[in-house]
Design an enzyme around this catalytic site. Structure first.
Site, PDB file in Angstrom:
ATOM      1  N   HIS A  52      57.841   4.525  14.618  1.00  0.00           N
ATOM      2  CA  HIS A  52      58.322   4.641  15.996  1.00  0.00           C
ATOM      3  C   HIS A  52      57.830   3.474  16.862  1.00  0.00           C
ATOM      4  O   HIS A  52      58.599   2.782  17.527  1.00  0.00           O
ATOM      5  CB  HIS A  52      57.778   5.915  16.656  1.00  0.00           C
ATOM      6  CG  HIS A  52      58.111   7.196  15.982  1.00  0.00           C
ATOM      7  ND1 HIS A  52      59.364   7.736  16.001  1.00  0.00           N
ATOM      8  CD2 HIS A  52      57.332   8.084  15.298  1.00  0.00           C
ATOM      9  CE1 HIS A  52      59.355   8.901  15.372  1.00  0.00           C
ATOM     10  NE2 HIS A  52      58.130   9.128  14.928  1.00  0.00           N
TER      11      HIS A  52
HETATM   12  C1  BDR Z   1      55.879   9.176  19.363  1.00  0.00           C
HETATM   13  O1  BDR Z   1      54.893  10.199  19.390  1.00  0.00           O
HETATM   14  C2  BDR Z   1      53.830   9.869  18.545  1.00  0.00           C
HETATM   15  O2  BDR Z   1      53.652  10.851  17.578  1.00  0.00           O
HETATM   16  C3  BDR Z   1      54.131   8.529  17.922  1.00  0.00           C
HETATM   17  O3  BDR Z   1      52.971   7.721  17.910  1.00  0.00           O
HETATM   18  C4  BDR Z   1      55.207   7.948  18.790  1.00  0.00           C
HETATM   19  O4  BDR Z   1      54.675   7.153  19.818  1.00  0.00           O
HETATM   20  C5  BDR Z   1      57.082   9.656  18.596  1.00  0.00           C
HETATM   21  O5  BDR Z   1      57.636  10.783  19.206  1.00  0.00           O
END
Ligand code: BDR
Ligand code: CA
Length: 312
Positions: free
Chosen positions: A238
């Site tokens: 992500h």
């Molecule tokens: C986001 O939430 C966290 O779990 C990850 O680091 C990312 O920034 C994804 O929804």
């Protein structure tokens, strides 16, 4: 090459850690500071992870502590995705030679924005609490920050609820403040980052490369594969994808559109409202929103950056 000055605001976090390593191996940018925020795990852990990681890799950068709570804390949001400490089952030695900045995140952002005279860019890969506090305390930042690249929200869907992504859901009020500040911004949302998945092939290549950063990334990937087998999230990059948006825009298809956030809804708080899926939203475009990913371009770039991380 003139490097673009960045502050990375993060809730490290397995994929945040990989994004940080990529950023340190990215020749186009100069990471001026890392500011830590509550999110995936409590701020105490995200801050410790940031300091431990940078010392372990031998990276000389200011690491600041930050907000411990969202504007309106509601419920228990520390899920199992990143384990208790934020790095799954991966252990990095405790920092013993470096310490946190004497300044907290909002002050660090204010100081560096002033020094960089309109050139500072932010990579925001956790809840937006620190940024909202900084803008509220120092409104001149609205003119001084050149661009905010953030991972959060989604044109469609969510991972905490049907309509909300985690980073925005944790602190929708902060997101509202940031999105209405008039700062140019790019949203790299969940509906695109869910396609940014790494596999065994990448893990093997990084492990064989043998540098501290590449092996650590391989270890984090290994944890992610186990997590996925146990029914959890896959090895999704992500946060690194938001960095990629800033430095290799060709890996994404984006659209200029309106962006706002629902922050009051009992069931919909944290939903990012864009003009992409809502034909009846007629506000002016205030953001660029990622819609599609060229996965091969992204993966190649990410591996190259991680391999360069820590090289003199
Ligand atoms: C986001 O939430 C966290 O779990 C990850 O680091 C990312 O920034 C994804 O929804
Ligand atoms: Ca994150």
């Amino acid at each position: 090459m003139t490097q673009r000055p960045f502050i990375i605001d993060c809730d490290t976090g397995t994929d945040d850690a990989i994004a940080l390593m990529a950023a340190f191996g990215c020749p186009e940018i100069n990471v001026r500071a890392i500011t830590s925020v509550n999110g995936n795990v409590p701020e105490e852990y995200t801050s410790a992870n940031n300091l431990n990681l940078t010392e372990y890799l031998g990276i000389d950068v200011e690491v600041a502590r930050g907000a411990t709570l969202p504007f309106y804390p509601r419920g228990d949001y520390y899920g199992p995705t990143h384990g208790k400490t934020g790095l799954g089952d991966v252990i990095i030695p405790d920092a013993c030679r470096t310490s946190f900045s004497k300044d907290m995140a909002p002050e660090v952002i204010r100081r560096i924005a002033e020094e960089e005279k309109g050139e500072l860019e932010l990579l925001v890969i956790g809840p937006m609490t620190n940024i909202a506090i900084a803008i509220s305390l120092y409104p001149q930042l609205k003119k001084q920050i050149k661009h905010i690249w953030f991972m959060g929200g989604a044109a469609k869907g969510g991972n905490v609820s049907a309509t909300a992504e985690f980073n925005i859901w944790v602190d929708p009020i902060a997101a509202k403040l940031v999105m209405s500040a008039g700062i140019p911004m790019t949203m790299v949302g969940l509906d695109v980052t869910e396609k940014a998945v790494l596999g065994r092939e990448e893990e093997k290549e990084l492990r064989e490369y043998g540098s501290k950063a590449s092996v650590l990334t391989a270890d984090i990937l290994e944890y992610m594969f186990k997590r996925c087998k146990g029914g959890g999230e896959d090895a999704l990059m992500h946060d690194a994808l938001a960095l990629a948006a800033a430095v290799i825009p060709e890996c994404l298809e984006c659209r200029e559109t309106s962006l706002d956030v629902e922050f009051r809804g009992e069931y919909t708080a944290g939903h990012t409202v864009t003009g992409v899926c809502n034909r009846r939203v007629h506000q002016e475009a205030n953001a660029s929103v990622a819609l599609e990913l060229h996965l091969d371009v992204f993966k190649k770039w990410l591996l190259e950056c991680v391999k360069r991380c820590g090289e003199a």
